[in-house]
Design an enzyme around this catalytic site. Structure first.
Site, mmCIF file in Angstrom:
data_model
loop_
_atom_site.group_PDB
_atom_site.id
_atom_site.type_symbol
_atom_site.label_atom_id
_atom_site.label_comp_id
_atom_site.label_asym_id
_atom_site.label_seq_id
_atom_site.Cartn_x
_atom_site.Cartn_y
_atom_site.Cartn_z
ATOM 1 N N GLU A 1 0.785 -1.230 0.000
ATOM 2 C CA GLU A 1 0.000 0.000 0.000
ATOM 3 C C GLU A 1 0.818 1.282 0.000
ATOM 4 O O GLU A 1 0.363 2.296 -0.535
ATOM 5 C CB GLU A 1 -0.940 0.009 1.224
ATOM 6 C CG GLU A 1 -1.941 -1.130 1.250
ATOM 7 C CD GLU A 1 -2.940 -1.044 0.104
ATOM 8 O OE1 GLU A 1 -3.210 0.076 -0.373
ATOM 9 O OE2 GLU A 1 -3.435 -2.093 -0.325
ATOM 10 N N SER B 1 -37.368 -21.603 50.887
ATOM 11 C CA SER B 1 -36.720 -22.150 52.097
ATOM 12 C C SER B 1 -35.199 -22.140 52.029
ATOM 13 O O SER B 1 -34.554 -22.717 52.911
ATOM 14 C CB SER B 1 -37.202 -23.589 52.325
ATOM 15 O OG SER B 1 -38.602 -23.635 52.491
#
Length: 671
Positions: free
Chosen positions: A85, A328
């Site tokens: 690039e 419980s």
């Protein structure tokens, strides 16, 4: 004399010009700064403890994008990128005049674009503010590239490109692409992986790995050839399945907290996925769901399934963190505190019968009273009356304060005026809210010598350097007693045995919530079942609904069976050698009127206008009982249930006397 004066003027003008140019650039930069909005919006990726990807969410603009810096990217990728690039990246100021001149000359000779001449800085400019490929856009890219290079330097420009490079579909940036395609960070890339990621941004639509894998392979091969790198024998196959959704609740929590980037959690990837499958394989309550939490011995959460992904009413919530009635499941800790204070032991005999305390008359889940039993059996059978007697001695407020000191706050119901109700004995039967997360934290204390510590969803570093703060919930003696009792609780139906499992279930009032909790030397597991909107689920119970799910989750742990370590605390002495005060829990000495309740109003008129009998029930004291209505003895045949038929509506004064002439009185109104 004119020459020196002219030279001085030229020098002054040159100095002024050299100072004005940077000043002008600075003013232009401040008036038109680069838009970094896209670069700052990051996605969220949630990873397991081994960095396996579990879940995630895109950035606000809908992209899988993660910031990254060049020093954290494999040098092979950087080399390929520069060759492909921008091979003069280190020498130009953001724009490469030679590349631009070549591009213009090729366009003039051939009539179409052969090479674009764009540098990485120009590409970063276009990625920050995407636009069409026009001459005007190209000019803006040139000016912006110069600005980016001047403002951030070469490393900063490279970091922008690495963060924004299009890598197919809605994936942007080298880090997100490496994690999603190859399952690892870009700090270590093979040449073929680097070639894939360098090549893909050149034509992200035409080279999408999920649609055009052959085209991408050929293009990446040419990239390697240009860089004079040897072609590898095998090419990688990018994972194009996308981001899994195996931890949606945790991803939601991190998003709500404003987190982004890569978040490494304590979850075990295999266990998390298998736990979700277990919950999905069990029949959920009607229009309801399950939630589960698994915590290892280091108090790290290794599986979290909150049920929020299921389609059920109100299911946008995470049931792991939502307070619900625990049924419980708080009973073990009430008994443990009573043991700790010396008010009872596991061998103490208690009576499970009708009892009224301050107008509160609890019943057992199956409405059947067992008579005399031991505390151990009362806890294993989850009897309500003995638990109420234990909490009466501990004190509801002291019990809540003890939990609060451990980081667990029970949510009490609200009064009609919006204020919070006072702690009551109903807490032990589910009369206060607690989350699955906090309940699991309490049960984890059973295999940590009674100490509670925070649960972790993210790694906390070295254990020796970062110890978790601990708070004592139960003494070692009391904790060992409770653990031993719960290890004797019968497992869910269909489970032959599970050595070393301290097991407890709970069902809230109206069958709204079912719970199953288990503490083992290996892990602590909690399961909740119910409807997210809080309504009742007929037939739901902790043992039959949540219990089988918990059993299957325990089977996922490896190894499935862990030998129980020898007890470090001496066992309790036999009941025969206990002091008389601890052999039998002392009952209330005075008699009590269980029904009717004091100051209650009772409808006793039939549809025909005749008066109906009112049942009477007493407890405590020393039977046989004698009943008086407004001072007049009530005739009760031997063995019959006491009842009284009023003559007419009005007020009545009822007295109960026992064999020792102790008595209780109430006032009621008959309508």
């Amino acid at each position: 004399m004119r020459a020196p004066l002219h030279l001085a003027r030229n020098c002054t003008f040159g100095l002024l010009l050299t100072s004005l140019i940077p000043a002008g650039l600075l003013v232009a930069d401040r008036l038109n700064p680069p838009d970094l909005h896209r670069a700052k919006q990051a996605a969220l990726l949630v990873q397991a403890r081994d960095h396996t990807l579990l879940d995630g969410h895109t950035s606000r603009d809908g992209f899988w994008r993660l910031p990254v810096e060049s020093q954290n990217v494999d040098p092979t990728y950087i080399k390929l990128l520069m060759v492909t690039e921008d091979h003069r990246f280190e020498s130009h100021p953001g724009v490469d005049p030679q590349a631009l001149a070549r591009a213009i000359w090729q366009l003039a000779r051939r009539g179409h674009i052969v090479s674009g001449g764009s540098t990485l800085a120009m590409q970063a400019s276009r990625l920050l503010t995407p636009h069409r490929h026009t001459w005007g856009g190209k000019l803006r890219d040139i000016l912006r590239a110069l600005q980016l290079e001047w403002r951030f330097g070469r490393r900063g420009v490279l970091n922008l490109y690495l963060t924004l490079a299009p890598e197919g579909t809605n994936i942007e940036g080298i880090r997100a692409a490496s994690l999603l395609y190859f399952g690892h960070e870009p700090s270590h890339l093979t040449p073929t992986e680097a070639a894939f990621l360098v090549t893909l941004p050149r034509r992200p639509a035409a080279l999408r790995p999920d649609r055009h894998p052959e085209a991408l392979l050929n293009a990446a091969h040419r990239t390697l050839q240009r860089a004079t790198l040897l072609q590898p024998v095998a090419w990688p196959t990018p994972d194009t399945r996308g981001v899994p959704h195996d931890a949606p609740e945790l991803a939601g929590h991190f998003l709500s907290a404003g987190r982004n980037g890569v978040v490494v959690t304590t979850l075990d990837a295999r266990l998390q996925r298998n736990a979700r499958q277990v919950l999905a394989s069990h029949p959920a309550p009607l229009r309801g769901t399950f939630a589960a939490l698994i915590v290892d011995h280091a108090r790290q959460i290794i599986a979290w399934v909150g049920g929020a992904e299921h389609k059920a009413p109100g299911n946008a919530i995470d049931a792991v963190l939502t307070p619900r009635s625990p049924g419980s499941t708080l009973k073990p800790f009430v008994y443990g505190m009573a043991f700790e204070k010396g008010w009872m032991t596991p061998h103490t005999r208690v009576r499970d019968s009708r009892l009224a305390i301050g107008g509160y008359a609890p019943k057992d889940f199956d409405h059947v009273f067992r008579g005399e039993t031991t505390v151990s059996e009362a806890l294993q059978l989850s009897l309500n009356v003995p638990a109420i007697q234990a909490l009466e001695r501990v004190g509801p407020s002291r019990f809540m304060d003890r939990l609060s000191a451990c980081g667990v706050r029970l949510r009490l119901p609200e009064n009609p005026n919006g204020t919070q109700s006072a702690p009551s004995l109903a807490i032990v039967l589910g009369g206060a809210g607690i989350s699955l997360h906090d309940l699991t934290m309490l049960y984890a204390a059973l295999d940590h010598d009674g100490h509670v510590a925070p649960l972790h969803r993210e790694p906390t570093g070295l254990k020796s350097a970062d110890p978790a703060p601990e708070t004592t919930l139960l003494s070692s003696r009391a904790n060992a007693d409770i653990r031993t009792i719960l290890r004797g609780t019968a497992p869910p139906a269909g489970v032959a045995s599970w050595e070393g499992v301290a097991f407890k279930t709970g069902t809230s009032y109206g069958n709204r919530d079912g719970w199953a909790m288990a503490s083992t030397p290996q892990a602590t597991v909690g399961v909740w079942a119910g409807r997210p909107d809080g309504t009742a689920s007929p037939g739901l119970t902790g043992r039959d609904t949540a219990g089988p799910v918990l059993a299957d989750l325990l089977s996922l742990l490896s190894p499935p069976h862990t030998s129980v370590p020898p007890a470090s605390v001496q066992a309790h002495r036999a009941v025969a050698v206990l002091s008389p005060a601890l052999r039998t829990l002392q009952q209330r000495q005075a008699p009590q009127i269980i029904f009717p309740r004091n100051h209650s109003e009772i409808e006793s008129r039939s549809s025909e206008g005749t008066m109906l009998p009112v049942g009477l029930e007493g407890s405590g004291g020393h039977p046989p009982y004698h009943w008086y209505i407004n001072g007049i003895p009530l005739d009760v045949p031997p063995g019959a249930q006491p009842s009284w038929t009023p003559d007419a509506p009005g007020f009545a004064h009822i007295t109960l006397a026992d064999a020792q002439n102790a008595h209780a009185t109430i006032d009621i109104r008959i309508r």
